[in-house]
Enzyme design. Structure first.
Site, PDB file in Angstrom:
ATOM      1  N   GLY A   1      -0.146   2.684   4.220  1.00  0.00           N
ATOM      2  CA  GLY A   1      -0.155   4.071   4.674  1.00  0.00           C
ATOM      3  C   GLY A   1      -1.477   4.592   5.190  1.00  0.00           C
TER       4      GLY A   1
ATOM      5  CB  SER B   1       6.796   2.794  -2.874  1.00  0.00           C
ATOM      6  OG  SER B   1       7.696   1.720  -2.698  1.00  0.00           O
TER       7      SER B   1
END
Length: 298
Positions: free
Chosen positions: A218, A67
């Site tokens: 993240g 991504s």
């Protein structure tokens, strides 16, 4: 190379200063190389500091973007909007049937009507902050295609990467994740230029920067060791599919870090072929991030 004679009586002092920076960069290089060798994974790292240092580890290898693709796409979307004279609040109409029913997509899950009206800005927020796969594919379909996105980023002076597959392509054939690849330095150069150079009109470029700073994914990667230190980080993460052995096929994070005193650096960490679970693999990225932070604040 700096020619010291050019700087007259200041040449010797400048030479000593530059030599000191070079030795420090070598120290970081050695530290990162030793750490990467200790990990049960293939790890590529690139760092660009505002002092002119560029440090790379295993940069010659291609790593699947996963991504992080959405960072490259976002820059191309800003370019397309500016060229066409379109504002960020340009509305796109999406039917329920236009959305992949199984891929990761907070947008699809939150908006349950058969038809939705959504701005390009909202699509970019979903893609960059939550890594929404449907939002990414809508932008590829309606604003800028794969090849045009690749050409746009190359025009910024970034190389050693390819954009060839949509999120739908990769969901239906996991092998196509290899079609979207980059070297760590490519991603670091891209985010560094986005945050330090004038690429587009402020209305587009500042929006992208602010959106990346608000990234929600993240948090156990680049951002983890920076928490509580007054640091601002804008970043984009990536994660691959799980392998048959139960390991993550790829875990990535690319960021621009600004310290409280104004110093800054770009950092890209790409991990593939990990023989550890997701938590331990994310910790590898956090460990690299901490080493780079400590080097910069010396």
């Amino acid at each position: 190379m700096v020619t010291l004679a050019k700087y007259g009586r200041y040449g010797l002092a400048l030479g000593v200063f530059l030599a000191g920076l070079h030795v420090q960069a070598q120290s970081l290089q050695a530290d990162l190389e030793a750490y990467v060798r200790s990990c049960k994974a293939e790890i590529g790292v690139a760092v660009i500091t505002d002092r002119g240092d560029t440090v790379c580890v295993n940069n010659e290898r291609p790593y699947p973007m996963n991504s992080v693709l959405k960072l490259y796409q976002a820059v191309a979307v800003a370019d397309a909007l500016q060229r066409q004279g379109l504002p960020l609040d340009t509305v796109i109409v999406i039917g329920r049937g236009d959305l992949h029913p199984e891929t990761y997509s907070p947008m699809r899950d939150e908006r349950t009507s058969d038809t939705m009206r959504i701005s390009v800005a909202e699509l970019l927020r979903y893609a960059l902050q939550q890594s929404d796969n449907n939002a990414c594919d809508v932008l590829f379909e309606r604003i800028v295609g794969l090849r045009d996105a690749e050409a746009c980023v190359r025009a910024l002076g970034v190389d050693h990467f390819a954009i060839r597959a949509t999120e739908k392509d990769m969901f239906e054939d996991h092998g196509k994740t290899q079609d979207n690849w980059n070297r760590p330095l490519s991603a670091a150069v891209l985010i560094d230029r986005l945050f330090t150079r004038r690429l587009y009109a402020p209305v587009y470029q500042e929006f992208l920067k602010e959106t990346l700073v608000a990234c929600r994914t993240g948090q156990n990667r680049l951002a983890k060791p920076l928490t509580g230190r007054g640091v601002v980080i804008g970043h984009k993460t990536g994660a691959g599919f799980t392998t048959p052995d139960g390991y993550p096929s790829g875990i990535n994070d690319v960021g621009f870090v600004r310290l409280p005193d104004g110093r800054h650096y770009a950092i890209a960490v790409f991990v593939r072929s990990s023989q550890c679970d997701r938590t331990a693999t994310e910790q590898m990225i956090a460990d690299v991030s901490e080493r780079v932070y400590k080097y910069v604040v010396k």
